[in-house]
Scaffold this motif. Sequence first.
Motif, mmCIF file in Angstrom:
data_model
loop_
_atom_site.group_PDB
_atom_site.id
_atom_site.type_symbol
_atom_site.label_atom_id
_atom_site.label_comp_id
_atom_site.label_asym_id
_atom_site.label_seq_id
_atom_site.Cartn_x
_atom_site.Cartn_y
_atom_site.Cartn_z
ATOM 1 N N CYS A 107 88.413 11.454 47.405
ATOM 2 C CA CYS A 107 87.626 12.580 47.910
ATOM 3 C C CYS A 107 87.533 13.652 46.820
ATOM 4 N N PRO A 108 86.879 13.349 45.683
ATOM 5 C CA PRO A 108 86.860 14.298 44.562
ATOM 6 C C PRO A 108 86.185 15.618 44.894
ATOM 7 N N GLN A 109 85.254 15.624 45.885
ATOM 8 C CA GLN A 109 84.587 16.867 46.257
ATOM 9 C C GLN A 109 85.550 17.873 46.864
ATOM 10 N N ALA A 110 86.740 17.415 47.247
ATOM 11 C CA ALA A 110 87.734 18.328 47.817
ATOM 12 C C ALA A 110 88.244 19.330 46.790
ATOM 13 N N ARG A 111 88.144 18.991 45.507
ATOM 14 C CA ARG A 111 88.584 19.937 44.472
ATOM 15 C C ARG A 111 87.699 21.179 44.475
ATOM 16 N N ASP A 112 86.374 20.957 44.457
ATOM 17 C CA ASP A 112 85.465 22.097 44.518
ATOM 18 C C ASP A 112 85.638 22.862 45.816
ATOM 19 N N ALA A 113 85.845 22.139 46.898
ATOM 20 C CA ALA A 113 86.045 22.798 48.184
ATOM 21 C C ALA A 113 87.295 23.670 48.163
ATOM 22 N N TRP A 114 88.348 23.197 47.501
ATOM 23 C CA TRP A 114 89.599 23.968 47.449
ATOM 24 C C TRP A 114 89.385 25.277 46.683
ATOM 25 N N PHE A 115 88.710 25.202 45.539
ATOM 26 C CA PHE A 115 88.492 26.432 44.767
ATOM 27 C C PHE A 115 87.497 27.360 45.451
ATOM 28 N N ALA A 116 86.512 26.807 46.143
ATOM 29 C CA ALA A 116 85.608 27.656 46.920
ATOM 30 C C ALA A 116 86.379 28.388 48.016
ATOM 31 N N ALA A 117 87.284 27.660 48.690
ATOM 32 C CA ALA A 117 88.107 28.286 49.728
ATOM 33 C C ALA A 117 89.031 29.338 49.138
ATOM 34 N N LEU A 118 89.561 29.071 47.949
ATOM 35 C CA LEU A 118 90.456 30.026 47.298
ATOM 36 C C LEU A 118 89.753 31.356 47.054
ATOM 37 N N MET A 119 88.509 31.296 46.597
ATOM 38 C CA MET A 119 87.782 32.527 46.279
ATOM 39 C C MET A 119 87.338 33.289 47.527
ATOM 40 N N HIS A 120 87.239 32.594 48.662
ATOM 41 C CA HIS A 120 86.807 33.251 49.902
ATOM 42 C C HIS A 120 87.963 33.519 50.859
ATOM 43 N N ALA A 121 89.167 33.123 50.482
ATOM 44 C CA ALA A 121 90.303 33.266 51.393
ATOM 45 C C ALA A 121 90.670 34.741 51.587
ATOM 46 N N PRO A 122 91.139 35.113 52.772
ATOM 47 C CA PRO A 122 91.537 36.498 53.046
ATOM 48 C C PRO A 122 92.919 36.803 52.463
ATOM 49 N N LEU A 123 92.953 37.003 51.154
ATOM 50 C CA LEU A 123 94.221 37.229 50.460
ATOM 51 C C LEU A 123 94.469 38.703 50.142
ATOM 52 N N GLY A 124 93.620 39.584 50.657
ATOM 53 C CA GLY A 124 93.829 41.008 50.442
ATOM 54 C C GLY A 124 92.893 41.547 49.373
ATOM 55 N N PRO A 125 92.543 42.840 49.478
ATOM 56 C CA PRO A 125 91.633 43.450 48.501
ATOM 57 C C PRO A 125 92.304 43.583 47.133
#
Length: 363
Positions: A107-125
């Motif tokens: 599932c190589p597309q999961a790598r891009d999905a992981w980094f996309a999620a990282l940039m949109h994750a609610p990790l604080g301002p």
Amino acid sequence: MDIVPGLTARLSPITDPECFGNDWRQVEAQAGGSVFQSWTWLGCRFDARFHDPLALQIMNGSRCVAIGVLNRERRWTGPSWHLGETGDSAADSVFIEHNGPLVVQNCPQARDAWFAALMHAPLGPGRMIVLSGIGTIDLAAARRHGVVTVSITRVAPRRDLAALRRDGMDCLDPVSANTRQQINRAWRRYAASGPIQVEPATSRDQAHEFMTGLTALHQTTWQGRGRQGAFARHEFRDFHDDLLRRGIESGTTDLLRISAGSRLIGYLYTLIWRGTASAYQSGFVYETEHPHEKPGLVCHVAAMRHYQARGLNNYDFLAGDDRYKTSLAGESTALHWARAAPRFTLAGAILLGRDRLKQWRPR
């Protein structure tokens, strides 16, 4: 959070490391990650090292197809989130390499999905994301979804042992004539004291004995150069005491004593993972008896021959372009130490500003 069709992201605190370790191993069994992405490494002293960890997972239905650990470093400017590290310099002195999210192979597309999620994750301002020792594929994925600046790029030289074995070659056959001549001369000097032998530690007690000897030689060498030495921090020692206990019986950690007859040449501490031997630490006897003795080169050549005979596929010298590494290696991988942030944020603007300043700074 929907990322790409069929994949969703899950961000959650890690409250039960043992249970999380089981989840990690399930992904690990289907992924092609490095030893630094194994639970043997990441799970070592997890409670003591990670004080505020989150798991970022990409799910395909009920199946986890990508996973990574983020730990928060609290700063007055806003939190920094570290991938596979803690953010504490003492705890991170173990120095992670070949880092990145663990992604299943089918599932190589999961790598891009992981980094996309990282940039949109609610990790604080204002948050920064620290990506230490990641490969070029992960760097490209991070750049597709956020602002990324690279502070350091290091090569990790390696020798393809499988190719040598296939072609019936010795590890010295592909190197330059000058390097081969120096090592053969040093080998003969040592062999005058007796046959050169590679002895792996076969028990926890013997591993402790070898590590004690390696530590003493390593510290003597580096302190003689006016440096602290890797084993000066108790966090480093504690981590590897536990890692040896976890790995010596499973074969993930390997300690080699290299000698010529009864004469000690040095020790190598190697991490073994899926056909790759990674030369992680060493201690050599630099007080040589004869001119032209080269304990480091002789030990690495002896180790490569040992692992080639054992059927391993690669000998990884890990990050650094030291001359002995590039002399013995045949190829290399680029590793990057980077910071990232979401686009159109203050943190992203700061990273872009730093990057442009670095580009325009007079050299």
